[in-house]
Design an enzyme around this catalytic site. Structure first.
Site, PDB file in Angstrom:
ATOM      1  N   GLU A  49       0.919  -1.313   0.023  1.00  0.00           N
ATOM      2  CA  GLU A  49      -0.084   0.062  -0.024  1.00  0.00           C
ATOM      3  C   GLU A  49       0.898   1.178  -0.018  1.00  0.00           C
ATOM      4  O   GLU A  49       1.863   1.395   0.885  1.00  0.00           O
ATOM      5  CB  GLU A  49      -0.998  -0.076   1.061  1.00  0.00           C
ATOM      6  CG  GLU A  49      -0.663  -0.519   2.327  1.00  0.00           C
ATOM      7  CD  GLU A  49      -1.855  -0.322   3.452  1.00  0.00           C
ATOM      8  OE1 GLU A  49      -2.403   0.453   3.435  1.00  0.00           O
ATOM      9  OE2 GLU A  49      -1.588  -0.988   4.675  1.00  0.00           O
ATOM     10  N   ASP A  60      -4.268   7.056  12.025  1.00  0.00           N
ATOM     11  CA  ASP A  60      -2.633   6.957  12.238  1.00  0.00           C
ATOM     12  C   ASP A  60      -2.234   7.251  13.308  1.00  0.00           C
ATOM     13  O   ASP A  60      -2.634   8.712  14.057  1.00  0.00           O
ATOM     14  CB  ASP A  60      -1.905   7.396  10.831  1.00  0.00           C
ATOM     15  CG  ASP A  60      -2.357   6.597   9.638  1.00  0.00           C
ATOM     16  OD1 ASP A  60      -1.879   5.365   9.551  1.00  0.00           O
ATOM     17  OD2 ASP A  60      -2.637   7.174   8.611  1.00  0.00           O
TER      18      ASP A  60
END
Ligand SMILES: Cc1ncc(COP(=O)(O)O)c(C=O)c1O
Lengths: 266, 421
Positions: A49, A60
């Site tokens: 990815e 994140d």
């Protein structure tokens, strides 16, 4: 047949659990991102990815958030992300997926020509050879508004992201739109904290999820060891290693990344 | 536009026209569903309403007065200016309204821990206050830039027993505090109530915060009818995320004779990175869980903002306000830092009221507007907070030597240095 399906067929034939690794485009700079990807491919990763850096990466943890910020400070633009996707696909034959937050796609191409947005992003992404999109902040309710259609029209897999706390009702919804594979987080929380994973609990959930979801399952968050992959074998089809790759690169450079991908692949 | 459409908004998935919605990682879906369900269950519950009204009245000090600013009006020579004095409530700003409402909701939901983001520190202060009162464990996220310029609120939050986490990511201001709080929530989603501080974020927050703030407009309506026998011609509020403006406007959305005006932070003027006026150069986007106008670059990266007031220094705006702007129900203007400081000083000298710098944006526009209007017109301004918290910013902006000397002496000798010379 598309690259993602081919990859899963190959893994199945060999009875292997796959590995998807992760990079942030432009961290620590564009040239090195390409070199990291090359090392990962050489060492045998099955998919990668490519995260498009964003100013507000809500899902994140600190490692990837910082990498996003450094990439943006380096002046990395969406144009660079597309170029990177194109160049990597010319060079390597594994599936590459774009990972990123919805606003980048929603506003893609603004100020460059007449049309911009999701459809334009999907066209450019498939032209650049992308296999799918991983967008954590576009749940199925909102994805109906153009995102899924644009992916489908362009033969891009919109990879759904789910977590073990999902309700059965929503699992049903996701199952209906699942394409390529479904990405399941190993726990709640953000990426990147080394946590003890409760594999028994997780695998119970994965067993249930498999009953609903007609495509392969990927599992990510806090994975870093071959042993983790072994524990997931039979429950998940692919393990995702993200933040750990960045931490590894920071500590041991590209060689560390290469060595670890080999170890992970067993 | 059918006015009734406005008050029955949003749709069941939280959309105000094309704005709003719920763009969050799937792992937050259960918590947002749980919140939406709990809110639906409790919002019309008589006992809940009674408890909330009691808190509004006896804890926070509602109703707040609607004060006719006679001196200021006379000086400007135009329309009559009324000030809704939200700064007189507990903690000194309107933020206590949605903090009390949400704390009560969190209690009903059986949560033991609350988290919040804050910019100016007023929402953090209100949250820390209700956490102390209700006995919740409390963590407040605040950007490093804001921690510096709103140090007094940081100190008070800690005195109230809250943990203040300094956010050093991104632009180190409100949006980064929102991100940090969202991340905390992802980790602690089962046990924690995220007490969001404005009409932003994923559904159902814009609705919940608006509803708990709507008491401001409801009171204003009654008070202006009592004092003037009619509704105002204009209503003005400053707009960060939208909690004070939506609270002020909500009861008037269907009163099409009342012009509603939102004032954004013009900062140093409308130059990239120099302001926080989303309707001056902002664009549709999806950030922090909702679709609305955001200040962003061509790639969709959220831009740095600037305002003399920390509470308006935010790149996004509440989805319902974006909708009301699109429908031309709310008009948006901006006030620059200079105009805001001017308005602050003017209100202080004419009326003896120190407004929060956020609220001074609304005052600045009222000053501009009033002089152009005949004397039989009425303007109502939401004075969302009082200005005590802004002592460092105002003193710095005015380069006040007395205050600088005091701070220097204080840091060296403590208070004895001040008193003993
Ligand atoms: C006194 C005051 N007014 C206004 C605002 C702006 O927020 P909102 O637009 O949500 O009312 C704040 C935010 O901190 C504030 O403290």
């Amino acid at each position: 047949m598309d690259k993602i399906a081919q990859t899963f067929d190959r893994l199945k034939a060999k009875n292997e659990i796959g590995l998807m690794t992760h990079v942030v485009i432009g961290y620590p700079n564009l040239k090195t991102t390409a070199a990291i990807v090359e090392a990962m491919v050489e060492a045998g990763t099955d998919m990668i990815e490519l995260q498009m850096p964003f100013s507000d990466p809500t899902a994140d943890g600190p490692t990837i958030t910082k990498a996003n910020q450094i990439a943006l400070d380096n002046g990395v633009k969406m144009r660079d992300c597309m170029e990177m996707m194109g160049r990597l696909n010319e060079k390597f034959n594994i599936p590459f997926l774009f990972m990123g937050y919805f606003n980048l796609i929603f506003n893609y191409g603004y100020g460059r020509g007449n049309s911009y947005g999701v459809a334009k992003f999907c066209r450019d992404a498939i032209d650049a050879g992308a296999s799918g999109l991983i967008v954590p902040d576009i749940p199925p309710d909102e994805a109906q508004e153009g995102y899924l259609d644009a992916c489908q029209q362009n033969n891009l897999h919109p990879i759904s992201v789910i977590s073990p706390n999902i309700s059965d009702v929503r699992l049903h919804k996701i199952a209906k739109v699942a394409s390529g594979f479904v990405y399941c987080t190993s726990r709640t929380g953000t990426t990147g904290r080394p946590e003890a994973i409760e594999f028994d609990w997780l695998n119970t959930f994965l067993t249930k999820a498999k009953q609903y979801i007609p495509v392969p399952l990927a599992v990510g968050f806090s994975l870093s060891k071959r042993e983790h992959l072994e524990r997931l074998r039979g429950y998940a089809d692919v393990a995702v290693v993200g933040s750990y790759m960045i931490q590894l690169f920071d500590r041991e450079g590209i060689d560390g990344v290469r060595r670890t991908v080999r170890l992970l692949k067993g | 536009m059918n006015p009734k459409m406005i008050t029955t908004m949003p749709d069941e998935r939280g959309h105000f026209g094309e704005f709003g919605g719920r763009y969050v990682p799937e792992m937050l879906a259960p918590a947002l569903d749980e919140l939406a369900e709990a809110y639906e269950k409790w919002k019309n519950d008589e006992q809940f309403q009674q408890e909330l009204n009691d808190l509004y009245r006896n804890y926070s000090g509602r109703p707040t007065p609607l004060y006719f600013a006679g001196n200021l009006s006379k000086q400007l020579g135009g329309a009559k200016i009324y000030l809704k004095q939200e700064g007189l409530g507990q903690t000194g700003a309107h933020k206590i309204n949605h903090a009390l409402g949400q704390a009560l909701l969190a209690q009903k939901m059986g949560k033991q821990r609350i988290i919040a983001e804050t910019g100016a520190g007023q929402h953090g202060l209100a949250t820390a206050t209700v956490a102390a009162k209700f006995g919740f464990d409390c963590t407040i996220y605040m950007g490093e830039v804001d921690v510096k310029r709103q140090a007094t609120n940081v100190f008070w939050m800690r005195q109230l027993g809250a943990k203040v986490e300094v956010v050093t990511e991104g632009t180190k201001t409100l949006k980064d505090a929102v991100n940090a709080a969202l991340k905390d929530w992802m980790w602690n989603v089962a046990t924690t109530y995220f007490l969001l501080g404005s009409t932003v974020g994923p559904h159902p927050y814009p609705t919940i915060v608006r509803d708990f703030q709507s008491i401001v407009g409801v009171e204003t309506k009654q008070q202006i009818l009592e004092q003037e026998g009619r509704l105002p011609d204009y209503m003005i509020a400053c707009v960060g995320g939208g909690s004070n403006s939506m609270g002020f406007f909500n009861a008037f959305l269907d009163e099409t004779g009342v012009q509603l005006i939102g004032v954004e932070a013009g900062g140093k003027g409308i130059i990239p990175g120099g302001h926080a006026a989303r309707f001056q150069g902002g664009r549709l986007g999806v950030v922090e869980g909702y679709k609305s106008y955001f200040l962003q670059d061509d790639d969709g990266q959220v831009m740095k903002t600037h305002s003399v007031s920390a509470g308006l220094d935010y790149a996004g705006v509440g989805p319902q306000l974006a909708y009301l702007q699109q429908q031309k129900r709310v008009q948006f203007v901006y006030a620059t830092d200079n105009e805001v400081i001017e308005a602050f000083r003017r209100l202080a000298r004419t009326e003896g009221i120190l407004p929060a710098l956020e609220s001074a944006h609304a005052v600045a526009h009222a000053i501009k507007l009033a002089g152009q209007l005949p004397q039989d017109k009425i303007i109502a301004v939401n004075l969302s907070g009082r200005g005590d918290k802004d002592i460092f910013i105002v003193a710095d902006y005015l380069n006040d030597q007395y205050w600088k000397d005091f701070c220097a002496r204080y840091s060296e000798y403590g208070l004895s240095g001040e008193y003993d010379g």
